[in-house]
Design a protein around this motif. Sequence first.
Motif, PDB file in Angstrom:
ATOM      1  N   ALA A  13     -11.395 -26.311 -47.620  1.00 28.40           N
ATOM      2  CA  ALA A  13      -9.923 -26.705 -47.711  1.00 28.40           C
ATOM      3  C   ALA A  13      -9.530 -26.726 -46.573  1.00 28.40           C
ATOM      4  N   ALA A  14      -9.758 -25.829 -45.488  1.00 28.86           N
ATOM      5  CA  ALA A  14      -9.209 -26.035 -44.213  1.00 28.86           C
ATOM      6  C   ALA A  14      -9.604 -27.183 -43.185  1.00 28.86           C
ATOM      7  N   LYS A  15      -8.819 -27.663 -42.173  1.00 29.25           N
ATOM      8  CA  LYS A  15      -9.028 -28.467 -41.323  1.00 29.25           C
ATOM      9  C   LYS A  15      -8.922 -27.832 -40.049  1.00 29.25           C
ATOM     10  N   VAL A  16      -9.865 -28.254 -39.148  1.00 28.10           N
ATOM     11  CA  VAL A  16      -9.808 -27.777 -37.731  1.00 28.10           C
ATOM     12  C   VAL A  16      -9.809 -29.035 -36.639  1.00 28.10           C
ATOM     13  N   ASP A  17      -8.846 -28.965 -36.088  1.00 25.32           N
ATOM     14  CA  ASP A  17      -8.597 -30.034 -34.961  1.00 25.32           C
ATOM     15  C   ASP A  17      -8.572 -29.278 -33.502  1.00 25.32           C
ATOM     16  N   THR A  18      -9.631 -29.920 -32.381  1.00 25.92           N
ATOM     17  CA  THR A  18      -9.746 -29.584 -31.144  1.00 25.92           C
ATOM     18  C   THR A  18      -8.907 -30.522 -30.308  1.00 25.92           C
ATOM     19  N   ILE A  19      -7.723 -30.045 -29.487  1.00 24.16           N
ATOM     20  CA  ILE A  19      -7.120 -30.992 -28.701  1.00 24.16           C
ATOM     21  C   ILE A  19      -7.418 -30.640 -27.490  1.00 24.16           C
ATOM     22  N   LEU A  20      -7.771 -31.573 -26.454  1.00 22.06           N
ATOM     23  CA  LEU A  20      -8.056 -31.378 -25.072  1.00 22.06           C
ATOM     24  C   LEU A  20      -6.943 -32.322 -24.247  1.00 22.06           C
ATOM     25  N   HIS A  21      -6.821 -31.451 -23.111  1.00 16.95           N
ATOM     26  CA  HIS A  21      -5.533 -32.032 -22.370  1.00 16.95           C
ATOM     27  C   HIS A  21      -6.106 -33.297 -21.857  1.00 16.95           C
ATOM     28  N   THR A  22      -7.506 -33.315 -21.275  1.00 16.46           N
ATOM     29  CA  THR A  22      -8.155 -34.417 -20.646  1.00 16.46           C
ATOM     30  C   THR A  22      -9.596 -34.116 -21.121  1.00 16.46           C
ATOM     31  N   GLU A  23     -10.169 -35.353 -21.450  1.00 13.87           N
ATOM     32  CA  GLU A  23     -11.608 -35.798 -21.526  1.00 13.87           C
ATOM     33  C   GLU A  23     -12.222 -36.180 -20.400  1.00 13.87           C
ATOM     34  N   HIS A  24     -11.617 -36.313 -19.327  1.00 13.97           N
ATOM     35  CA  HIS A  24     -11.959 -37.064 -18.000  1.00 13.97           C
ATOM     36  C   HIS A  24     -12.383 -35.654 -17.211  1.00 13.97           C
ATOM     37  N   LEU A  25     -13.575 -35.307 -16.929  1.00 13.30           N
ATOM     38  CA  LEU A  25     -14.029 -33.936 -16.183  1.00 13.30           C
ATOM     39  C   LEU A  25     -15.185 -33.908 -15.113  1.00 13.30           C
ATOM     40  N   LEU A  26     -15.159 -33.106 -14.236  1.00 13.65           N
ATOM     41  CA  LEU A  26     -16.255 -32.875 -13.424  1.00 13.65           C
ATOM     42  C   LEU A  26     -17.130 -31.715 -13.974  1.00 13.65           C
ATOM     43  N   PRO A  27     -18.405 -31.739 -13.631  1.00  8.51           N
ATOM     44  CA  PRO A  27     -19.216 -30.611 -13.986  1.00  8.51           C
ATOM     45  C   PRO A  27     -18.743 -29.090 -13.285  1.00  8.51           C
ATOM     46  N   GLY A  28     -18.715 -28.287 -13.981  1.00  7.72           N
ATOM     47  CA  GLY A  28     -17.957 -26.809 -13.633  1.00  7.72           C
ATOM     48  C   GLY A  28     -16.486 -26.784 -13.685  1.00  7.72           C
ATOM     49  N   GLN A  29     -16.007 -27.948 -14.009  1.00  6.36           N
ATOM     50  CA  GLN A  29     -14.299 -28.025 -14.207  1.00  6.36           C
ATOM     51  C   GLN A  29     -13.898 -27.092 -15.224  1.00  6.36           C
ATOM     52  N   THR A  30     -12.639 -26.289 -14.764  1.00  6.37           N
ATOM     53  CA  THR A  30     -12.119 -25.673 -15.926  1.00  6.37           C
ATOM     54  C   THR A  30     -11.154 -26.782 -16.725  1.00  6.37           C
ATOM     55  N   PHE A  31     -11.011 -26.371 -18.171  1.00  2.19           N
ATOM     56  CA  PHE A  31     -10.192 -27.248 -18.748  1.00  2.19           C
ATOM     57  C   PHE A  31      -9.664 -26.573 -19.913  1.00  2.19           C
ATOM     58  N   GLN A  32      -8.441 -26.912 -20.360  1.00  4.92           N
ATOM     59  CA  GLN A  32      -7.448 -26.238 -21.312  1.00  4.92           C
ATOM     60  C   GLN A  32      -7.635 -27.312 -22.801  1.00  4.92           C
ATOM     61  N   ALA A  33      -7.604 -26.368 -23.706  1.00  6.23           N
ATOM     62  CA  ALA A  33      -7.525 -27.068 -25.267  1.00  6.23           C
ATOM     63  C   ALA A  33      -6.640 -26.212 -26.140  1.00  6.23           C
ATOM     64  N   GLU A  34      -6.420 -26.828 -27.226  1.00  4.73           N
ATOM     65  CA  GLU A  34      -5.854 -26.136 -28.338  1.00  4.73           C
ATOM     66  C   GLU A  34      -6.490 -26.344 -29.644  1.00  4.73           C
ATOM     67  N   ILE A  35      -6.919 -25.277 -30.342  1.00  3.47           N
ATOM     68  CA  ILE A  35      -7.555 -25.390 -31.708  1.00  3.47           C
ATOM     69  C   ILE A  35      -6.442 -25.237 -32.601  1.00  3.47           C
ATOM     70  N   VAL A  36      -6.153 -26.309 -33.418  1.00  3.79           N
ATOM     71  CA  VAL A  36      -5.193 -26.165 -34.487  1.00  3.79           C
ATOM     72  C   VAL A  36      -6.023 -26.289 -35.959  1.00  3.79           C
ATOM     73  N   ILE A  37      -5.701 -25.178 -36.601  1.00  2.00           N
ATOM     74  CA  ILE A  37      -6.365 -24.776 -37.928  1.00  2.00           C
ATOM     75  C   ILE A  37      -5.256 -24.823 -39.103  1.00  2.00           C
ATOM     76  N   THR A  38      -5.544 -25.934 -39.884  1.00  2.00           N
ATOM     77  CA  THR A  38      -4.632 -26.029 -40.895  1.00  2.00           C
ATOM     78  C   THR A  38      -5.146 -25.853 -42.196  1.00  2.00           C
ATOM     79  N   GLY A  39      -4.563 -24.932 -43.138  1.00  2.00           N
ATOM     80  CA  GLY A  39      -4.891 -24.415 -44.436  1.00  2.00           C
ATOM     81  C   GLY A  39      -4.667 -25.808 -45.561  1.00  2.00           C
ATOM     82  N   GLY A  40      -5.608 -25.542 -46.261  1.00  2.00           N
ATOM     83  CA  GLY A  40      -5.528 -26.486 -47.585  1.00  2.00           C
ATOM     84  C   GLY A  40      -4.444 -26.015 -48.623  1.00  2.00           C
ATOM     85  N   ASN A  41      -4.764 -26.136 -49.826  1.00  2.00           N
ATOM     86  CA  ASN A  41      -4.107 -25.828 -50.908  1.00  2.00           C
ATOM     87  C   ASN A  41      -4.282 -24.564 -51.456  1.00  2.00           C
ATOM     88  N   VAL A  42      -5.213 -23.723 -50.958  1.00  2.00           N
ATOM     89  CA  VAL A  42      -5.492 -22.458 -51.352  1.00  2.00           C
ATOM     90  C   VAL A  42      -5.721 -21.428 -50.270  1.00  2.00           C
TER      91      VAL A  42
END
Length: 247
Positions: A13-42
């Motif tokens: 019932a849950a949904k998981v979204d991964t939001i990345l600040h940018t998808e344009h990167l170099l090998p070895g580059q640090t990146f930031q993201a946010e994982i958003v988990i949304t509950g369902g009806n139960v």
Amino acid sequence: MFKKLLASVGIGAAKVDTILHTEHLLPGQTFQAEIVITGGNVDQDLSGLDLALMTRAKTETDDGERFVSHVIQQWRLSDQITLKAEEVIRLPFTGKLHNETPVTELPVTNNQCEVWLATGLNIDMALDASDRDPLYIYPNDAMKSCMAAMENAGYFMAKADVEKGHLKGGNFSSHSGIYQEIEFRPRSVSLFGVKEVELSFIPEAGQTHVLIELDRSFRGDSYASLTIPHTPEGLNHVPYQLEQLLR
């Protein structure tokens, strides 16, 4: 900063979204993201959540060559989550791409290189092709110097792919279980000259190693390697080094 919805995965019932600040990167580059988990009806218990960096790699089988999904690296985001109905949980995440992440943004028509992030409860879900969204991985300055030097030496980029296996040079070796091959061919072919050159890059902090495979007419394959420091002097020396190796 631009944010892209990178992956959206339904887990029960849950949904998981991964939001990345940018998808344009170099090998070895640090990146930031946010994982958003949304509950369902139960209410729901999630046994764990992983983020995986994936690529498509060529491998040899009894039936010939085929491409398989390969996990370059994996991060455990959470071991267990109790999610109430319609609850939203946001998990900030900072990661660093593996130094050997294949480059996808190349000036070649026959480009078989893909890289993506996948979110899932386990690695089997991460391997699900339907859950993937691409990352755009660009060459670093050392790689660009090599590519420009090959072009100036009379070669054109003909093909790029990723293969399963490991590389080993004089003073370096790969660790990711895959390696990228970028194939160059001469614009004019001589009877006894080089027919094909394949470059494979192993970037590290402060330097990039290059394994070079040369296929010469009537002489078979030979190998050479060089290490390029990430300094102006190191980058400027690349054309001379490659010229000596291609003779």
